[in-house]
Design a protein around this motif. Structure first.
Motif, PDB file in Angstrom:
ATOM      1  N   ALA A  61       0.839  -1.201   0.000  1.00  0.00           N
ATOM      2  CA  ALA A  61       0.000   0.000   0.000  1.00  0.00           C
ATOM      3  C   ALA A  61       0.872   1.248   0.000  1.00  0.00           C
ATOM      4  N   LEU A 120       0.432   3.747  -3.065  1.00  0.00           N
ATOM      5  CA  LEU A 120      -0.221   5.019  -2.768  1.00  0.00           C
ATOM      6  C   LEU A 120       0.768   6.153  -2.509  1.00  0.00           C
ATOM      7  N   LEU A 121       1.658   5.954  -1.540  1.00  0.00           N
ATOM      8  CA  LEU A 121       2.513   7.057  -1.102  1.00  0.00           C
ATOM      9  C   LEU A 121       3.669   7.331  -2.055  1.00  0.00           C
ATOM     10  N   LEU A 132       1.283   6.831  -6.589  1.00  0.00           N
ATOM     11  CA  LEU A 132       0.076   7.536  -7.001  1.00  0.00           C
ATOM     12  C   LEU A 132      -0.047   8.960  -6.466  1.00  0.00           C
ATOM     13  N   LEU A 133       0.087   9.133  -5.155  1.00  0.00           N
ATOM     14  CA  LEU A 133      -0.145  10.458  -4.582  1.00  0.00           C
ATOM     15  C   LEU A 133       0.807  11.533  -5.122  1.00  0.00           C
ATOM     16  N   TYR A 188       5.462  12.037  -0.502  1.00  0.00           N
ATOM     17  CA  TYR A 188       4.575  11.702   0.603  1.00  0.00           C
ATOM     18  C   TYR A 188       5.167  10.682   1.571  1.00  0.00           C
TER      19      TYR A 188
END
Length: 304
Positions: free
Chosen positions: A135, A139-140, A143-144, A158
């Motif tokens: 994750a 995500l970090l 994607l973000l 991030y």
């Protein structure tokens, strides 16, 4: 040589390699003395392990930080240099870097040697928590930074900003110790990051390599290539007597008899050093004619 002697010799060698790696990747001693960051040409080269760019001694760049910096810029969305380098490392060695070269892995291992009660995470919770690093990677790291830029079209890194305890330990704390002006600017974000670091360090004393198991996005990336990498482990089932010593020695809880090249394996070699029958070996290629006899097929086994 007895099994205990082999294990002790192996661990001493690995500790030496880990220490040497930490010294080489963070060899700018003047940075620690002056509280400054090295900015020489070698800083454009990514090292294969987590090594914060802001660490005063860092001579190279962290691949996770570099990937986020490019993904969050207003000029590029992906760094093929960083991604290609990571894939090259992963296809060659998988998570071997985690077991032998990562400075933060070394910190966790040293803390786990402290004489404090050890904890065993329940199997169900452990399976769920291990998805945390994937994750974090998705995500970090990916994607973000690409999807949530600020009004200037630039996104922060991030994972580095909000989570990375290796960066707090190796970068933030040494700089704060030498720079009064930085200490005057401390706020909620630093207190959060310090809390994450302290939680990970406390957990490492009781749980073997918790950051590697549950949070590290670089370990997650390398782990995806473990079943495919050139460097791999081999289990000779003809020699194995099922004593379980390899399983008990594994710091990552890998189901060695089911899938020895699991995504979770950091290739530390402990299982090899404790095996009384030398049933576990390693090489940079898969021996011909060994599938099904010397190692389990990835599709027929359950991975961690």
């Amino acid at each position: 040589m007895t099994g205990q002697e082999r294990q002790t010799r192996h661990e001493r060698l690995r500790l030496f390699v880990q220490g040497l790696s930490a010294a080489l990747t963070n060899g700018y001693a003047a940075g620690f003395l002056k509280g400054t960051i090295f900015t020489g040409k070698s800083k454009i080269v990514c090292v294969p392990v987590l090594n914060c760019y802001s660490c005063p001694g860092a001579l190279g760049a962290c691949p996770i930080g570099s990937f986020q910096a490019v993904a969050g810029s207003n000029r590029h969305s992906v760094s093929f240099y960083v991604l290609g380098l990571l894939m090259l490392f992963a296809l060659a060695f998988g998570r071997l870097f985690c077991g032998f070269l990562c400075p933060f892995g070394l910190v966790q291992e040293l803390l786990h040697r402290l004489p404090v009660p050890k904890l065993r995470v329940p199997a169900g919770a452990d399976r769920v928590l291990r998805w945390g690093k994937y994750a974090a990677l998705l995500l970090l790291v990916a994607l973000l930074p690409a999807l949530l830029p600020n009004r200037f079209g630039v996104a922060p890194p991030y994972f580095c900003k909000w989570v990375c305890p290796a960066g707090t330990l190796g970068g933030a704390l040494p700089l704060l110790l030498k720079n009064r002006s930085l200490r005057a600017c401390l706020g909620l974000l630093f207190r959060w990051k310090l809390g994450v670091l302290l939680a990970v360090l406390a957990a490492a004393a009781a749980i073997s390599r918790p950051f590697c198991k549950y949070l590290c996005p670089l370990g997650a990336f390398y782990g995806l290539f473990n079943p495919l990498s050139l460097y791999r482990l081999h289990l000779d089932r003809g020699k194995c007597v099922g004593c379980g010593q390899c399983q008990r020695s594994c710091p990552m809880g890998v189901p060695l008899l089911e899938h020895i090249n699991s995504r979770e394996c950091i290739r530390c070699g402990r299982c090899q050093s404790v095996c009384p029958r030398h049933a576990i070996t390693s090489s940079l290629s898969r021996p011909r004619g060994t599938r099904g006899r010397h190692e389990s097929h990835p599709d027929s086994c359950t991975q961690v």
